[in-house]
Design an enzyme around this catalytic site. Structure first.
Site, PDB file in Angstrom:
ATOM      1  N   HIS A  78      37.036  41.171  44.711  1.00 23.66           N
ATOM      2  CA  HIS A  78      35.702  41.761  44.854  1.00 23.66           C
ATOM      3  C   HIS A  78      35.502  42.348  46.251  1.00 23.66           C
ATOM      4  O   HIS A  78      34.934  43.426  46.402  1.00 23.66           O
ATOM      5  CB  HIS A  78      34.619  40.721  44.569  1.00 23.66           C
ATOM      6  N   HIS A 236      32.520  45.604  35.356  1.00 20.87           N
ATOM      7  CA  HIS A 236      33.137  44.615  36.238  1.00 20.87           C
ATOM      8  C   HIS A 236      34.657  44.686  36.167  1.00 20.87           C
ATOM      9  O   HIS A 236      35.341  44.505  37.183  1.00 20.87           O
ATOM     10  CB  HIS A 236      32.679  43.195  35.911  1.00 20.87           C
ATOM     11  N   ASP A 240      37.136  45.157  39.343  1.00 19.01           N
ATOM     12  CA  ASP A 240      38.363  44.405  39.617  1.00 19.01           C
ATOM     13  C   ASP A 240      39.554  45.337  39.797  1.00 19.01           C
ATOM     14  O   ASP A 240      40.394  45.122  40.677  1.00 19.01           O
ATOM     15  CB  ASP A 240      38.650  43.443  38.472  1.00 19.01           C
ATOM     16  N   HIS A 263      43.790  41.179  36.042  1.00 20.40           N
ATOM     17  CA  HIS A 263      44.445  41.234  37.345  1.00 20.40           C
ATOM     18  C   HIS A 263      45.962  41.385  37.213  1.00 20.40           C
ATOM     19  O   HIS A 263      46.586  42.138  37.948  1.00 20.40           O
ATOM     20  CB  HIS A 263      44.118  39.973  38.149  1.00 20.40           C
TER      21      HIS A 263
END
Length: 283
Positions: A78, A236, A240, A263
């Site tokens: 973030h 969101h 990321d 991720h």
């Protein structure tokens, strides 16, 4: 058009708890010289850790940099997203703790902190990683790819069986104002049914309705204030992705397209690109 590097106009401090550790952490961001990049500094020992892909230790639920048995910094995505999204190139980040504070679960507080002190232009030009040919990675139904494009563009799609999420898509060119308005406020999210499993694994110890969008057993968002955007979930995931790709060390001139990526997939795509010398050039 020449684009110059930037650093902070003055230092900034922020503190809070880590979403996985549940422990307090404090950051002091300081101006840094041109070509420094993003560097974490252990407040106790002075040990330094560059935010570069060769220092990625884990991408399980979050991105962790450094030596898990020594100096490491968890949940960096973030903060890295905020720095990249608003165009901050060089900063030293002193950290007390081992995890970046989760704050409200988005990148908004980091952006507001940086905007409060301002950016300073430096007499050095930015470098960019220009995508020259398509690079694609897949893992089951998930996939991600880089494609040549004149600009820094993201096209992100997700799909969950939960009716609260379903399939969502977002596409945008990464510009500071677009990032501030459309991406930075989007919060991390999770399912109530996963909480006990995560706690048993020593994760999500700092997670709460104050820093996460939570979907209950009835597949409804349980947060009293609801969502900030109708498609906050995919926003969101895009947040990321911006942070995970920033670990490449330079802005990327190209299109990043992903489907059901997290991720790990973002890191796999970045590794695939940067390990293929004929697929990119630094300009």
């Amino acid at each position: 058009m020449t684009t110059f590097q930037t650093t902070l106009a003055s230092e900034a401090t922020i503190e809070g708890i880590g979403v996985h550790s549940g422990r307090e952490a404090r950051l002091v961001l300081r101006p840094a010289d041109p070509n420094t990049g993003i560097v974490f500094v252990d407040m106790q020992t002075g040990q330094r850790l560059a935010a570069r892909r060769e220092n990625v230790a884990s991408t399980e639920l979050s991105t962790v940099l450094g030596d898990p048995n020594g100096f490491h910094v968890g949940t960096v995505e973030h903060l890295m997203s905020a720095l990249c999204g608003i165009g901050l190139d060089n900063v030293g980040i002193e950290i007390e703790g081992t995890e970046i504070p989760i704050l409200d679960g988005s990148a908004l507080n980091f952006v507001e902190m940086i905007d409060a002190v301002g950016l300073e232009r430096q007499e050095a030009t930015k470098a960019a990683i220009r995508v020259l040919r398509p690079i694609r990675v897949e893992n089951g139904p998930a996939c991600a790819e880089f494609v040549p494009h004149d600009g820094n563009r993201f096209e992100v799609a997700i799909e969950f069986p939960s009716p609260a999420i379903g399939r969502q898509e977002i596409a945008f060119d990464l510009e500071p104002e677009t990032y501030r308005r459309e991406i930075a406020p989007a919060r991390t999210f999770g399912f109530m049914r996963d909480v006990e499993r995560l706690w048993a694994a020593g994760l999500a110890l700092g997670s709460s309705l104050e820093n996460s969008v939570v979907i209950g057993e009835d597949d409804r968002v349980v947060n009293a204030g609801g969502l900030r955007f109708a498609n906050e979930f995919v926003r969101h995931k895009a947040l990321d992705a911006v942070g995970d790709l920033a670990i490449g060390g330079s802005m990327i001139t190209g299109l990043y397209r992903s489907f059901r990526a997290g991720h790990r997939m973002n890191a796999m795509a970045l590794d695939a690109l940067l390990s293929s010398p004929d697929a990119f050039e630094v300009v």
